[in-house]
Design an enzyme around this catalytic site. Structure first.
Site, PDB file in Angstrom:
ATOM      1  N   HIS A  50      15.692  18.755  49.531  1.00  0.00           N
ATOM      2  CA  HIS A  50      16.580  19.291  50.558  1.00  0.00           C
ATOM      3  C   HIS A  50      15.934  19.561  51.927  1.00  0.00           C
ATOM      4  O   HIS A  50      14.756  19.846  51.993  1.00  0.00           O
ATOM      5  CB  HIS A  50      17.113  20.617  50.026  1.00  0.00           C
ATOM      6  CG  HIS A  50      17.275  20.626  48.544  1.00  0.00           C
ATOM      7  ND1 HIS A  50      18.453  20.308  47.944  1.00  0.00           N
ATOM      8  CD2 HIS A  50      16.391  20.860  47.535  1.00  0.00           C
ATOM      9  CE1 HIS A  50      18.302  20.371  46.629  1.00  0.00           C
ATOM     10  NE2 HIS A  50      17.065  20.697  46.346  1.00  0.00           N
ATOM     11  N   GLU A  87      12.994  26.677  48.645  1.00  0.00           N
ATOM     12  CA  GLU A  87      12.571  25.460  47.942  1.00  0.00           C
ATOM     13  C   GLU A  87      12.221  24.354  48.934  1.00  0.00           C
ATOM     14  O   GLU A  87      11.224  23.650  48.762  1.00  0.00           O
ATOM     15  CB  GLU A  87      13.685  24.970  47.000  1.00  0.00           C
ATOM     16  CG  GLU A  87      13.278  23.720  46.231  1.00  0.00           C
ATOM     17  CD  GLU A  87      14.455  22.978  45.611  1.00  0.00           C
ATOM     18  OE1 GLU A  87      15.541  23.561  45.496  1.00  0.00           O
ATOM     19  OE2 GLU A  87      14.268  21.795  45.254  1.00  0.00           O
ATOM     20  N   HIS A 144      10.992  18.646  43.860  1.00  0.00           N
ATOM     21  CA  HIS A 144      11.940  19.766  43.854  1.00  0.00           C
ATOM     22  C   HIS A 144      11.338  20.948  43.109  1.00  0.00           C
ATOM     23  O   HIS A 144      10.300  20.836  42.465  1.00  0.00           O
ATOM     24  CB  HIS A 144      13.244  19.359  43.144  1.00  0.00           C
ATOM     25  CG  HIS A 144      14.115  18.453  43.943  1.00  0.00           C
ATOM     26  ND1 HIS A 144      15.231  18.888  44.618  1.00  0.00           N
ATOM     27  CD2 HIS A 144      14.023  17.125  44.178  1.00  0.00           C
ATOM     28  CE1 HIS A 144      15.794  17.865  45.239  1.00  0.00           C
ATOM     29  NE2 HIS A 144      15.079  16.772  44.988  1.00  0.00           N
ATOM     30  N   GLU A 214      10.840  18.737  38.930  1.00  0.00           N
ATOM     31  CA  GLU A 214      11.152  20.151  39.171  1.00  0.00           C
ATOM     32  C   GLU A 214       9.850  20.859  38.829  1.00  0.00           C
ATOM     33  O   GLU A 214       9.528  21.068  37.666  1.00  0.00           O
ATOM     34  CB  GLU A 214      12.296  20.628  38.269  1.00  0.00           C
ATOM     35  CG  GLU A 214      13.622  19.910  38.488  1.00  0.00           C
ATOM     36  CD  GLU A 214      14.363  20.367  39.751  1.00  0.00           C
ATOM     37  OE1 GLU A 214      13.847  21.244  40.479  1.00  0.00           O
ATOM     38  OE2 GLU A 214      15.464  19.840  40.008  1.00  0.00           O
TER      39      GLU A 214
HETATM   40 ZN   LIG Z   1      16.068  20.895  44.554  1.00  0.00          ZN
END
Ligand SMILES: [Zn+2]
Length: 249
Positions: A50, A87, A144, A214
């Protein structure tokens, strides 16, 4: 004097290899810290999740885009630690470190965004997914971090199902993260650190081996502590560089 010196070096290597905190350096002799240009001619796409400003552009990021046989919102805002560390900023910091490590070895790197700014949004997931396709990139790592309240700490690696090279890259990545002493998430579907998902545009639209990592659970205090520290972020970046290196070599 020479034999003694040799003994000390061997002893230091052995100790380094078994020490949990510094495992990465000793455990991976094939990934030494050198400036050897042995990734010369390789092209790697790094997708730093993002954009930091996504939350300020709700209409633009909720627009539907192609996601690989269906449509999905352009992007989401990402998560944060309980202390408010975003994040997007974590992804960006790890991505830049990973970029530097790979470029130092001679690889060429494409980043899917060129800033981490509250004034910017996107790009959308379809662009992240297509990045590197035309250039014939060798692999893609999408960085992420998760936000699962009460989920406990740990990373997991996601690949699109029915894609053998991506699954291979996912396994290599999981192995390198584990070798760096990072915990595997227990709250995800597979619970063995691997997750196969067909709903992610970033992976579906990539024509090269591609994984999404992640790296940890930002809502877990232990992971949050690691993610907000420079040494913790260096540890993630180093493990990802080792994975890319291993896969390409
Ligand atoms: Zn993410």
């Amino acid at each position: 004097m020479r034999p003694l010196l040799g003994f000390l070096v061997v002893a230091a290597l052995l100790l380094g290899g078994t020490g949990a905190g510094m495992g990465a350096a000793g455990a991976e002799p094939w990934y030494a810290e050198t400036d050897a240009a042995d990734l010369d001619g390789r092209l790697v796409v790094i997708d730093p999740g993002h954009q930091l400003g996504n939350a300020r552009f709700p209409e633009r990021i909720s627009r539907l885009v192609p996601a690989g046989g269906f449509r999905k919102p352009c992007n989401t805002t990402g998560t944060a630690t309980n202390g408010g560390y975003p994040e997007a900023t974590f992804n960006w910091a790890v991505a830049r470190q990973l970029q530097r490590r790979l470029e130092r070895r001679g690889a060429e790197v494409i980043l899917t965004r060129d800033s981490n700014s509250r004034r910017a949004w996107g790009p959308c997931v379809d662009r992240r997914g297509r990045a590197g396709n035309r250039a014939g990139a060798d692999l893609k790592i999408s960085i992420h971090a998760d936000g699962a309240h009460g989920g406990g700490p740990g990373f997991h690696v996601i690949a699109a199902p029915h894609r053998r090279p991506s699954l291979q890259l996912a396994k290599v990545t999981r192995a390198r993260l584990r070798a760096a002493g990072l915990p595997v998430a227990r709250y995800t579907a597979g619970a063995d650190g691997l997750d196969l998902r067909g709903d992610l545009a970033t992976l579906n639209l990539s024509r090269m081996p591609a994984v999404m990592v992640e790296l940890g659970n930002m809502r877990d205090p232990r992971d949050a502590h690691r993610m907000t520290s420079p040494s913790g972020r260096a540890r993630y970046a180093r493990a990802l560089a080792a994975a890319a290196y291993r896969f390409l070599r």
